[in-house]
Design an enzyme around this catalytic site. Sequence first.
Site, PDB file in Angstrom:
ATOM      1  N   HIS A   1      39.877  35.534  64.624  1.00  0.00           N
ATOM      2  CA  HIS A   1      38.415  35.640  64.926  1.00  0.00           C
ATOM      3  C   HIS A   1      37.999  36.526  63.714  1.00  0.00           C
ATOM      4  CE1 HIS A   1      40.654  35.604  68.985  1.00  0.00           C
ATOM      5  NE2 HIS A   1      39.398  34.635  69.347  1.00  0.00           N
TER       6      HIS A   1
ATOM      7  N   ASP B   1      38.430  40.023  64.229  1.00  0.00           N
ATOM      8  CA  ASP B   1      39.640  40.656  64.012  1.00  0.00           C
ATOM      9  C   ASP B   1      40.106  41.248  62.615  1.00  0.00           C
ATOM     10  OD1 ASP B   1      40.267  39.504  66.531  1.00  0.00           O
ATOM     11  OD2 ASP B   1      41.186  37.517  65.600  1.00  0.00           O
TER      12      ASP B   1
HETATM   13  C1  XLS Z   1      42.012  33.532  74.826  1.00  0.00           C
HETATM   14  C2  XLS Z   1      41.863  32.554  73.908  1.00  0.00           C
HETATM   15  C3  XLS Z   1      41.761  32.880  72.442  1.00  0.00           C
HETATM   16  C4  XLS Z   1      41.557  31.473  71.633  1.00  0.00           C
HETATM   17  C5  XLS Z   1      40.792  32.063  70.311  1.00  0.00           C
HETATM   18  O1  XLS Z   1      42.436  33.406  76.170  1.00  0.00           O
HETATM   19  O2  XLS Z   1      43.460  32.028  74.014  1.00  0.00           O
HETATM   20  O3  XLS Z   1      42.558  33.727  71.974  1.00  0.00           O
HETATM   21  O4  XLS Z   1      42.640  30.930  71.186  1.00  0.00           O
HETATM   22  O5  XLS Z   1      39.496  32.409  70.499  1.00  0.00           O
END
Ligand code: XLS
Length: 441
Positions: free
Chosen positions: A105, A108
């Site tokens: 993200h 992140d």
């Molecule tokens: C959360 C999601 C997230 C997505 C990306 O539950 O899995 O991590 O994969 O935003």
Amino acid sequence: MKTQSKEFFPGVSKVQYEGPSSKNPLAFKHYNPEELVEGKPMKDHLRFSVTYWHTIRGQLSDMFGVGTAVRPWEDGTNSVQMAETRVRVAFELLEKLGAPFYAFHDRDVAPEGKNLRETNKNLDAIAKVLKAEQKRTGVRLLWGTACLFAHPRFAHGAATSCNADVFAYAAAQVKKAIEVTHTLGGAGYVFWGGREGYTTLLNTDLKREMEHLGKFLHLAVDHKKDIGFEGQFYIEPKPKEPTKHQYDSDAAACLNFLREYDLLNDFKLNLETNHATLAGHTMQHEMEVAIAAGALGSVDANTGDMLLGWDTDQFPTSVYLTTEIMLCLLGMGGLTTGGLNFDAKVRRESFEPVDLFYAHIGGMDAFARGLKAAAAIRKDGRLAEFVKERYSSWHEGIGAKIESGTATFKELEQYMLKKGDIRPNVSGRQEFLENLFNEFI
Ligand code: XLS
Ligand code: NI
Ligand code: NI
């Protein structure tokens, strides 16, 4: 600035394949990247990806306690400098694991600034470092995404917020995230609607919110075309958590949404195992639904806990699960732009840096075994033959006529009046097939 030669995982060297008899916990027992399965190297079948949010940013906190993660390289700040150090940590881990991809993200990898402009600047600065590390190591970006759920501004959602300014902010943020993904040569871009849903319908105009989401995704597709980004767009279904209901609740709901808003040609699905189970489905179910629509794009490879009802995001270790997943993937002809992205975190009790390696090695080995088992099931052929035979009444006669669309209700009535009745004449043989499946595990 930290030099590149500083090691963050000094106790771990490049993880090697040592074969099934090895007792080395930091070696692969089954994942042998170059080994051919169905004529293709394992690494190209599996396309493993490490997630930045869990592996590099995960603090291992839970609802009842603060983070336990011991990460000696962290300086306690969320500075751009610290973000740069984390990139080095990430790529050392990626290189040592031999994972060909990663995913992140926007927030992140780089910290928010005091306004959008400064935030974008931070992201650009870190994107440069990511690009250099990708070049140095050959590791590629599986997909990028925007975090539209953590900041308080998204409390009511992002594209589905009641506040138009929040929609605008989310649009600006996604625009930037797609551009950065493009710069980094990302193979895809994911939309996961963390807060695109509701916690009570008493305050929610559901129809309006879903229309806004459709509009948002169209704007994203337009921008993608504008900048010439050719990566695949994905929607990641999840039924709930953090909301009570997310609009992209499962594969079928997503497909219907994409169809309704005329987006089916521009999106595939990124399916996550723990989200499937949260939706009351098996992963195999979600995969079959997506594959039937030609829309399975990528997999967030994790697992839940049978006794816990939330998204525990654990590393997958069950060979039954990985065999089912690989059977689906081999059946559809394999992954193209997508990968097996470990959207998984180590347990709060597993707080040492080396646990990150045990976790990924275990997941990679579990999938390697699943791949080999699935290929063996396919080579054996009995399972596919059974399914084909089960539908044999459709291969000729009245069945073929119905399938070709030439039979009418009238004709079928005539046919049955003549025949009189029909009873099930072949067993479903579930137990027999479960035993057959087990032969290969
Ligand atoms: C959360 C999601 C997230 C997505 C990306 O539950 O899995 O991590 O994969 O935003
Ligand atoms: Ni996910
Ligand atoms: Ni999840």
